[in-house]
Enzyme design. Sequence first.
Site, PDB file in Angstrom:
ATOM      1  N   HIS A  29     -11.225  66.335  21.235  1.00 47.20           N
ATOM      2  CA  HIS A  29     -12.097  66.949  20.552  1.00 47.20           C
ATOM      3  C   HIS A  29     -12.831  67.999  21.385  1.00 47.20           C
ATOM      4  CE1 HIS A  29     -12.476  62.594  18.790  1.00 47.20           C
ATOM      5  NE2 HIS A  29     -11.630  63.315  18.048  1.00 47.20           N
ATOM      6  N   GLU A  78     -16.257  68.296  23.651  1.00 47.91           N
ATOM      7  CA  GLU A  78     -16.359  67.483  24.819  1.00 47.91           C
ATOM      8  C   GLU A  78     -15.849  67.897  25.910  1.00 47.91           C
ATOM      9  OE1 GLU A  78     -14.394  63.763  23.391  1.00 47.91           O
ATOM     10  OE2 GLU A  78     -15.903  63.808  21.448  1.00 47.91           O
ATOM     11  N   HIS A  81     -12.877  60.956  26.883  1.00 48.11           N
ATOM     12  CA  HIS A  81     -13.756  61.689  25.715  1.00 48.11           C
ATOM     13  C   HIS A  81     -15.306  61.665  26.253  1.00 48.11           C
ATOM     14  CE1 HIS A  81     -11.120  61.453  22.126  1.00 48.11           C
ATOM     15  NE2 HIS A  81     -10.247  60.621  23.001  1.00 48.11           N
ATOM     16  N   GLU A 107     -15.470  56.931  27.414  1.00 44.13           N
ATOM     17  CA  GLU A 107     -16.664  57.928  26.954  1.00 44.13           C
ATOM     18  C   GLU A 107     -17.314  58.097  28.021  1.00 44.13           C
ATOM     19  OE1 GLU A 107     -16.980  59.317  23.777  1.00 44.13           O
ATOM     20  OE2 GLU A 107     -15.416  58.155  22.532  1.00 44.13           O
TER      21      GLU A 107
END
Length: 672
Positions: free
Chosen positions: A37, A40, A167, A235
């Site tokens: 993404h 990010e 991420h 994350e």
Amino acid sequence: TSIGTTIENRPIWMVKISDNVGVDENEPEVLFDALHHAREPLSMEATVVFMDWLVTSYGSDPEATFLVDERELYFVPCVNPDGYEYNYQQNPGGGGLWRKNRRNNGGSFGVDLNRNYATAWNAPNGGSSATPTSETYRGTAPFSEPEAQAIEAFAQSRAFVTVFTTHTYGDVLLRPWGYQLGDPANVASYDALGAYYTAENGIPHGSISGLLYIAAGSAVDHHHTVRGTHCLSAELGTSGEGGFWPSGAAIVDIATRHQPMFHKVALTAGAALRIADVAVTEGPGGNGNGTVEPGEGGDVVVEVANVGLAATSAAIAIQSLTPGLTVQNGSAGLGALAAQTSVQNGAPLTFVVAAGVTVPTAQLRVVATGDGRTSELVVPVDLVPRRLTVRDDFELDRGFARAAGGTATTGLWERAAPQQTQNGSTVIQPGQQQTPLGSLCWVTDGRGGSAGTYDVDGGFTELESPAVDLSHLLSAELRLAYWYAESVGDDPMTIELSRDGGANWSPLFARANSTGTWQDLSLDLGVPLTDRMKLRVRAQDLNPSLVECLIDDLEIWGQLADGSITLLGSGAPGTNVEAAINATPNALCFALASFGTGPGQTYPGLGGALLLDPAAAIALPLVVADADGRAEREITLPGGGGFPGVVLHWQAVTFTASAGSFGPNRTALALQ
């Protein structure tokens, strides 16, 4: 090298780091990727920090050298260069929020690359979108996007044991399943890895669908399903640190605190031994009190865990670090150890302690080998029994109090019965304390209600202990139960220690993420142990979130002589003072209190010396020491004041069947 090109014809760069990069060696292979993404960038930053550490520390750092020599590590730091470049063009100073790649859908742009994998691409539970304008648009077909195709072709060409796809943000570690609720068949393996990976950063670990949301067509589910690869996704970072675009020091802070997780992912692709537990017990021929004392021998049983995903053999050894402690049977082979299993030595390793050793605690080095590394742990061996010295279950007021100067507007420390609050299904404040048959603990406002009504807001609140004289202890260990809830993970609770009555403080413990349950904590108080020891627990909400903190069942365990007396109390009117005497089991004990001290007068038939003024000494009623050698007397001070500045001096007297003695220490309590 490039493993493919994007839809806008940019290369997708791959970096291999190993000791012989031009040779396909028979070593465990790991893939690290980032920036599926485009918004990010910290995912790439944390990955590149790990890469940099490997190559700059090689040859000087044993861990980096081992990983480079014994693993084949592959990196794709930017899976989505088109989207990343688009964010740069639109927001060259950072802050661009474009997520997808840059496919022209005819009226809109972009496919979510982490919804474009074939496994569960159009799962019936949702988790992706068929609408081209959606942030989670999955594309026209599985692997419709050249970026996802490149990762898949590369994974098919290798034999990856683990894929680690990074991420932002949320500070969680995720595993299958994403496309549905529930867990894969090897969930126990994933959970063991998750617990090991997050030991340092403390972030939650679990399934994508359980900790986040349903996400279909993801890399995690696909690598796991198609090739049996262990695939996890981290994350990194929190909303309070800047979300997708942290800045300044926060970038380095986030990337740095997660580096141990990257190291462990690389390590566990092969065999990886760690010393899981060491039990030291009194050997045959001792006096049976459970402590290895001078003149006695000790037995050592070591549990070694293979936390890695490959089998190995294992061996252990012990080495003495204390003069006078001599190892006898010092090594043992443990045989073959399968992946993610543990084993203990059958016959104990042994040592003896010379009769003349005077130190209260000796040290053993425990060594485990077999995976190409040497894992070590230094283990303290108490030569003087460690006994309960101070205890506060907070059912009575023994002097703990909320400190002045806190800035929080709500959620202030109070001694109360906690009431459960929840944020969705997550418990923020528990509805119970920890003392059996008790009801009270220290809590950041126990009134309950909605989760955000009485939680800590707008600043900090501190809980402070009374000053405690621990100068007669050879060592001291703090034990307590605590609960901490932090819905974001950016405001740590802290425990601090003062040795001078609160004039100066030093950090003892910190935790920023939620515990989820009551946790037991043990902390060594170090040296020097003074007559003005204080503890302070701080809870804060400087970055808005849901914060609750609870403390219960506080104890101090120490090494000290028989007959010692320890007080816990502030001396404030109406509060309690706990006078604890450590003695031999079943001894008769009583505390003496006096307004003055004495020069050390001796008496026939009694050992030791009276350290109080004999003309002003008052004896409290007798108490019999329990089976653990502890006698406790609870004293309630009168309310209303009237004695400010008066100092009471205390000493213990103990009697056994054969002798009586004054205690070796004197302590004092100033009334308020």
